[in-house]
Design a protein around this motif. Structure first.
Motif, PDB file in Angstrom:
ATOM      1  N   LYS A 189       0.843  -1.197   0.000  1.00  0.00           N
ATOM      2  CA  LYS A 189       0.000   0.000   0.000  1.00  0.00           C
ATOM      3  C   LYS A 189       0.881   1.250   0.000  1.00  0.00           C
ATOM      4  N   PRO A 190       0.489   2.274  -0.777  1.00  0.00           N
ATOM      5  CA  PRO A 190       1.291   3.501  -0.850  1.00  0.00           C
ATOM      6  C   PRO A 190       1.295   4.249   0.478  1.00  0.00           C
ATOM      7  N   ILE A 191       2.483   4.726   0.860  1.00  0.00           N
ATOM      8  CA  ILE A 191       2.638   5.416   2.139  1.00  0.00           C
ATOM      9  C   ILE A 191       3.444   6.696   1.981  1.00  0.00           C
ATOM     10  N   TYR A 192       3.424   7.494   3.045  1.00  0.00           N
ATOM     11  CA  TYR A 192       4.230   8.707   3.148  1.00  0.00           C
ATOM     12  C   TYR A 192       5.141   8.539   4.359  1.00  0.00           C
ATOM     13  N   ILE A 193       6.436   8.790   4.197  1.00  0.00           N
ATOM     14  CA  ILE A 193       7.386   8.707   5.307  1.00  0.00           C
ATOM     15  C   ILE A 193       7.472  10.078   5.974  1.00  0.00           C
ATOM     16  N   GLN A 194       7.138  10.120   7.264  1.00  0.00           N
ATOM     17  CA  GLN A 194       7.213  11.372   7.998  1.00  0.00           C
ATOM     18  C   GLN A 194       8.555  11.580   8.683  1.00  0.00           C
ATOM     19  N   HIS A 195       9.091  10.497   9.253  1.00  0.00           N
ATOM     20  CA  HIS A 195      10.313  10.607  10.044  1.00  0.00           C
ATOM     21  C   HIS A 195      11.037   9.269  10.032  1.00  0.00           C
ATOM     22  N   VAL A 196      12.369   9.328  10.130  1.00  0.00           N
ATOM     23  CA  VAL A 196      13.184   8.113  10.193  1.00  0.00           C
ATOM     24  C   VAL A 196      13.938   8.099  11.519  1.00  0.00           C
ATOM     25  N   ASP A 197      13.814   7.005  12.249  1.00  0.00           N
ATOM     26  CA  ASP A 197      14.521   6.785  13.508  1.00  0.00           C
ATOM     27  C   ASP A 197      15.734   5.907  13.199  1.00  0.00           C
ATOM     28  N   GLU A 198      16.898   6.557  13.050  1.00  0.00           N
ATOM     29  CA  GLU A 198      18.125   5.838  12.679  1.00  0.00           C
ATOM     30  C   GLU A 198      18.502   4.776  13.697  1.00  0.00           C
ATOM     31  N   LYS A 199      18.437   5.139  14.965  1.00  0.00           N
ATOM     32  CA  LYS A 199      18.886   4.249  16.038  1.00  0.00           C
ATOM     33  C   LYS A 199      18.126   2.924  16.032  1.00  0.00           C
ATOM     34  N   ASN A 200      16.805   3.000  15.856  1.00  0.00           N
ATOM     35  CA  ASN A 200      15.970   1.797  15.907  1.00  0.00           C
ATOM     36  C   ASN A 200      15.599   1.251  14.532  1.00  0.00           C
ATOM     37  N   GLU A 201      16.083   1.931  13.474  1.00  0.00           N
ATOM     38  CA  GLU A 201      15.796   1.548  12.089  1.00  0.00           C
ATOM     39  C   GLU A 201      14.289   1.428  11.826  1.00  0.00           C
ATOM     40  N   LEU A 202      13.579   2.469  12.269  1.00  0.00           N
ATOM     41  CA  LEU A 202      12.126   2.544  12.085  1.00  0.00           C
ATOM     42  C   LEU A 202      11.779   3.791  11.282  1.00  0.00           C
ATOM     43  N   ALA A 203      10.629   3.749  10.645  1.00  0.00           N
ATOM     44  CA  ALA A 203      10.095   4.924   9.955  1.00  0.00           C
ATOM     45  C   ALA A 203       8.703   5.194  10.481  1.00  0.00           C
ATOM     46  N   ARG A 204       8.404   6.470  10.737  1.00  0.00           N
ATOM     47  CA  ARG A 204       7.038   6.868  11.087  1.00  0.00           C
ATOM     48  C   ARG A 204       6.350   7.155   9.765  1.00  0.00           C
ATOM     49  N   ILE A 205       5.287   6.421   9.484  1.00  0.00           N
ATOM     50  CA  ILE A 205       4.600   6.524   8.193  1.00  0.00           C
ATOM     51  C   ILE A 205       3.098   6.653   8.394  1.00  0.00           C
ATOM     52  N   TYR A 206       2.410   6.977   7.296  1.00  0.00           N
ATOM     53  CA  TYR A 206       0.965   6.801   7.245  1.00  0.00           C
ATOM     54  C   TYR A 206       0.591   6.383   5.839  1.00  0.00           C
ATOM     55  N   LEU A 207      -0.471   5.605   5.761  1.00  0.00           N
ATOM     56  CA  LEU A 207      -0.995   5.197   4.453  1.00  0.00           C
ATOM     57  C   LEU A 207      -1.605   6.435   3.803  1.00  0.00           C
ATOM     58  N   LEU A 208      -1.426   6.581   2.500  1.00  0.00           N
ATOM     59  CA  LEU A 208      -1.934   7.772   1.817  1.00  0.00           C
ATOM     60  C   LEU A 208      -3.446   7.916   1.949  1.00  0.00           C
ATOM     61  N   ASP A 209      -4.156   6.793   2.070  1.00  0.00           N
ATOM     62  CA  ASP A 209      -5.609   6.885   2.206  1.00  0.00           C
ATOM     63  C   ASP A 209      -6.058   6.958   3.669  1.00  0.00           C
ATOM     64  N   GLN A 210      -5.089   7.004   4.610  1.00  0.00           N
ATOM     65  CA  GLN A 210      -5.404   7.125   6.035  1.00  0.00           C
ATOM     66  C   GLN A 210      -4.392   8.043   6.725  1.00  0.00           C
ATOM     67  N   PRO A 211      -4.326   9.319   6.339  1.00  0.00           N
ATOM     68  CA  PRO A 211      -3.300  10.206   6.886  1.00  0.00           C
ATOM     69  C   PRO A 211      -3.415  10.443   8.390  1.00  0.00           C
TER      70      PRO A 211
END
Length: 59
Positions: free
Chosen positions: A23-45
């Motif tokens: 599903k298409p998403i938007y990346i808001q933030h990247v957490d380098e230390k934990n290798e995580l991305a804060r995202i949301y689905l484009l159809d569920q912002p």
């Protein structure tokens, strides 16, 4: 997805085609230390989630 590429996408004003579980998403933030991305689905912002970078795919 590599940390550096995820950060480039998050910082870019140009919308990249990135998916999470197909599903298409938007990346808001990247957490380098934990290798995580804060995202949301484009159809569920309104629904933000943190996901492992390895689960993101650039189309």
């Amino acid at each position: 997805m590599h940390i550096q590429r995820a950060q480039e996408i998050a910082a870019s004003p140009v919308m990249a085609q990135v998916t999470y579980n197909g599903k298409p998403i938007y990346i808001q933030h990247v957490d380098e230390k934990n290798e995580l991305a804060r995202i949301y689905l484009l159809d569920q912002p309104e629904h933000e989630i943190d996901v492992p970078l390895q689960q993101l795919t650039e189309e």
